[in-house]
Design an enzyme around this catalytic site. Structure first.
Site, PDB file in Angstrom:
ATOM      1  N   ARG A   1       0.822  -1.209   0.000  1.00  0.00           N
ATOM      2  CA  ARG A   1       0.000   0.000   0.000  1.00  0.00           C
ATOM      3  C   ARG A   1       0.857   1.261   0.000  1.00  0.00           C
ATOM      4  O   ARG A   1       0.442   2.291  -0.547  1.00  0.00           O
ATOM      5  CB  ARG A   1      -0.940  -0.013   1.201  1.00  0.00           C
ATOM      6  CG  ARG A   1      -2.121  -0.947   1.011  1.00  0.00           C
ATOM      7  CD  ARG A   1      -2.996  -1.035   2.233  1.00  0.00           C
ATOM      8  NE  ARG A   1      -4.264  -1.678   1.921  1.00  0.00           N
ATOM      9  CZ  ARG A   1      -5.113  -2.137   2.824  1.00  0.00           C
ATOM     10  NH1 ARG A   1      -4.818  -2.028   4.124  1.00  0.00           N
ATOM     11  NH2 ARG A   1      -6.241  -2.703   2.472  1.00  0.00           N
TER      12      ARG A   1
ATOM     13  N   GLY B   1      -6.871  -7.208   0.301  1.00  0.00           N
ATOM     14  CA  GLY B   1      -7.024  -7.938   1.557  1.00  0.00           C
ATOM     15  C   GLY B   1      -6.096  -9.127   1.672  1.00  0.00           C
ATOM     16  O   GLY B   1      -4.906  -9.064   1.354  1.00  0.00           O
TER      17      GLY B   1
ATOM     18  N   LYS C   1     -15.628 -17.043   5.411  1.00  0.00           N
ATOM     19  CA  LYS C   1     -17.072 -17.033   5.613  1.00  0.00           C
ATOM     20  C   LYS C   1     -17.865 -16.708   4.354  1.00  0.00           C
ATOM     21  O   LYS C   1     -17.555 -15.764   3.644  1.00  0.00           O
ATOM     22  CB  LYS C   1     -17.433 -16.007   6.696  1.00  0.00           C
ATOM     23  CG  LYS C   1     -16.899 -16.351   8.080  1.00  0.00           C
ATOM     24  CD  LYS C   1     -17.321 -15.298   9.094  1.00  0.00           C
ATOM     25  CE  LYS C   1     -16.838 -15.639  10.484  1.00  0.00           C
ATOM     26  NZ  LYS C   1     -17.252 -14.623  11.486  1.00  0.00           N
TER      27      LYS C   1
ATOM     28  N   GLY D   1     -12.089  -4.680   1.334  1.00  0.00           N
ATOM     29  CA  GLY D   1     -13.484  -4.357   1.649  1.00  0.00           C
ATOM     30  C   GLY D   1     -14.096  -3.405   0.650  1.00  0.00           C
ATOM     31  O   GLY D   1     -15.245  -3.576   0.222  1.00  0.00           O
TER      32      GLY D   1
END
Length: 404
Positions: free
Chosen positions: A37, A360, A202, A384
């Site tokens: 980043r 991510g 998930k 996200g």
């Protein structure tokens, strides 16, 4: 409305330009373990330096509780930024206090200063509009214009991503421009075949993106911990593998909808089953209908897709013209369970088309596994934010820049 870009700000020579970057990098013992980043912020900063701006960099790092916390200091990031920019970079030990004001006052044309972590101030993330607005005013007092370039934070309604853009002339930086061009291609004009690879732990984290992309893709590959909810929905016994039982009806709906639309949902045919969660765990490969037939029985944990599945996933990726990948195929941090993620990453470097790593954990995985950023078509800096964009959501930090 269209995105306001750097050109809309006119001449920036001698102007104090606040740049909201996303420098939220992983640290270990005050050392950056992945500077992706930071490197992604460099093109915009260099453009502003070359334009003669007085550059004031701000960012968050981690989740401090609205007050200073040394473990989340941006000081190591400022040092790394100086190395990448090949120039001295000043560091202010606060965000809007005396140190910040002094650092900004000392800037000459083309100079750079980094302010301390935005989240050391409660106003940055406050849910109270007035408190957020007050902090934004204090921050805005340091500059003449603001450039928003922290794509990983544009899905947050924070003082530095939304409020300050109302107070100063504002525009998107080069990184946000690039991210939007790539993500727009994924949603509006993908070259086909179009494959989406989803992993991570998930199903519930990916509901929105599956809903939005099912009508748009040709093939959906499912790995990671979320695959076991899909297997359970098909009636397979999954041992002690991760399961979101409440999502089984939703998964069944996805399988039915995909069949109706002619979208191929590809699930693993084999998995790596372990005796426990750990790098030293006993493990073996089992077909998906024999997970509880391993020596570990019903206590076995599925921690990666198996070799046959990894090969099939890689073939599907290489056969595609557009691929979006978000979420590792297994517990890549543990060497025995990294092969599935490695296979997908390698295939993504070999496609004849656009391969996008969706930020991510996926971005962390490819770097940890030894891949270089330039081996991929694009590595998103916002996991996200990327997912919410692909879900079709309005992102407040983009709307503040004119994107609609």
């Amino acid at each position: 409305m269209s995105l306001r870009t750097l050109e809309s700000l006119g001449s920036l020579a001698g102007k104090r330009v606040i740049v909201r970057c996303d420098l939220n990098v992983p640290l270990k013992d005050a050392q950056i373990t992945d500077d992706g980043r930071v490197r992604a912020s460099v093109p915009t900063l260099k453009a502003l330096i070359d334009a003669g701006a007085r550059v004031i960099v701000c960012s968050h790092l981690g989740r401090p509780k609205g007050e200073p916390d040394p473990q989340f200091s941006l000081a190591p990031v400022a040092e790394r930024l100086g190395e990448l920019l090949e120039r001295d970079v000043a560091f202010a030990a606060d965000t809007v206090g005396s140190a910040a004001r002094s650092a900004v006052a000392a800037l000459g044309d083309g100079d750079v200063a980094v302010l301390e972590n935005l989240r050391f101030n409660a106003g940055e993330t406050s849910k109270d509009d007035a408190e957020r607005g007050e902090f934004a005013q204090q921050l805005a007092a340091l500059g003449d214009a603001v450039v928003s370039d922290g794509f990983g934070a544009v899905h947050r309604r924070h003082a530095s991503t939304v409020e300050i853009e109302k107070l100063l002339p504002s525009a998107a930086g080069l990184l946000i421009e690039t991210e939007l061009k790539v993500l727009d291609r994924l949603t509006e004009s993908p070259e086909r075949p179009y494959t989406v690879v989803l992993g991570g732990s998930k199903v519930s984290d990916k509901l929105g993106v599956i809903d939005h992309l099912l009508p748009r893709v040709d093939r959906l590959l499912i790995g990671g911990g979320m695959l076991f909810t899909f297997l359970a929905a098909q009636g397979h016994k999954i041992g002690s593998s991760l399961l979101e039982e409440d999502q089984i009806p939703t998964v069944k709906r996805y399988l039915a909808e995909a069949s109706e639309r002619g979208v191929e949902i590809v699930l693993p045919t084999d998995v790596v089953v372990a005796s426990k969660f750990g790098a030293d765990a006993e493990h073996e490969v089992a077909s998906i209908d024999a997970i509880e037939a391993t020596p570990f029985g019903a206590s076995g944990l599925g921690l990666d897709i198996g070799p046959a599945s990894a090969s099939a996933f890689a073939d599907a990726v290489r056969a595609s013209k557009t691929v979006f990948w978000n979420g590792p195929m297994g517990v890549f941090e543990l060497e025995p369970f990294a092969a599935g993620t490695q296979a997908v990453a390698q295939a993504l470097t070999e496609i004849d088309g656009l391969g996008v790593v969706g930020g991510g954990d996926s971005a962390a995985a490819v770097r940890q596994l030894g891949f270089a950023d330039d081996q991929f078509g694009h590595i998103s800096t916002g996991g996200g934010a990327s997912l919410e964009f692909l879900e079709g959501k309005k992102l407040p930090g983009l709307e503040a820049l004119g994107w609609a």
